[in-house]
Design a protein around this motif. Structure first.
Motif, PDB file in Angstrom:
ATOM      1  N   ASN A 102       1.078  -1.244  -0.269  1.00 59.75           N
ATOM      2  CA  ASN A 102      -0.224   0.003   0.095  1.00 59.75           C
ATOM      3  C   ASN A 102       0.342   1.557   0.069  1.00 59.75           C
ATOM      4  O   ASN A 102       2.275   1.886   0.431  1.00 59.75           O
ATOM      5  CB  ASN A 102      -0.624   0.013   1.175  1.00 59.75           C
ATOM      6  N   ARG A 155       1.368   3.150   3.356  1.00 63.49           N
ATOM      7  CA  ARG A 155       1.871   2.415   3.882  1.00 63.49           C
ATOM      8  C   ARG A 155       3.516   2.950   3.853  1.00 63.49           C
ATOM      9  O   ARG A 155       3.592   2.771   5.105  1.00 63.49           O
ATOM     10  CB  ARG A 155       2.134   1.283   3.898  1.00 63.49           C
ATOM     11  N   THR A 191      -4.234   2.625   8.156  1.00 61.14           N
ATOM     12  CA  THR A 191      -3.702   1.785   6.659  1.00 61.14           C
ATOM     13  C   THR A 191      -4.487   0.461   6.549  1.00 61.14           C
ATOM     14  O   THR A 191      -3.729  -0.483   7.174  1.00 61.14           O
ATOM     15  CB  THR A 191      -2.934   1.986   5.881  1.00 61.14           C
ATOM     16  N   ASP A 209      -5.803  -2.864   4.615  1.00 59.28           N
ATOM     17  CA  ASP A 209      -4.871  -3.861   4.011  1.00 59.28           C
ATOM     18  C   ASP A 209      -6.073  -4.290   3.315  1.00 59.28           C
ATOM     19  O   ASP A 209      -6.955  -5.115   3.648  1.00 59.28           O
ATOM     20  CB  ASP A 209      -4.436  -4.926   4.080  1.00 59.28           C
TER      21      ASP A 209
END
Length: 69
Positions: free
Chosen positions: A2, A5, A60, A62
């Motif tokens: 991501n 991240r 954040t 996944d």
């Protein structure tokens, strides 16, 4: 991986570097006004980057899809 991240990791590393540099300035400071100002600036920026990066990493999600069977 991501993108948020990755950006969070970069910010966290920059924050750690800023905090370490502020600690070095603190250890080597003789009490001059310029050194105190740089200590405050690097310390605050390092803390902001560090906590922002940690926040991005923690918040954040996944969005991985489950495997198709």
């Amino acid at each position: 991986m991501n993108l948020k991240r990755v950006f969070g990791v970069i910010l966290t590393v920059l924050g750690i570097v800023g905090l370490i540099y502020a600690a070095i300035v603190f250890i080597n400071s003789g009490g001059a006004s310029k050194e105190i100002k740089s200590l405050i600036v690097y310390g605050i920026l390092g803390a902001v980057f560090f906590f922002t990066g940690i926040g991005l990493i923690r918040d954040t999600r996944d969005d991985a899809r489950p495997p198709i069977r």
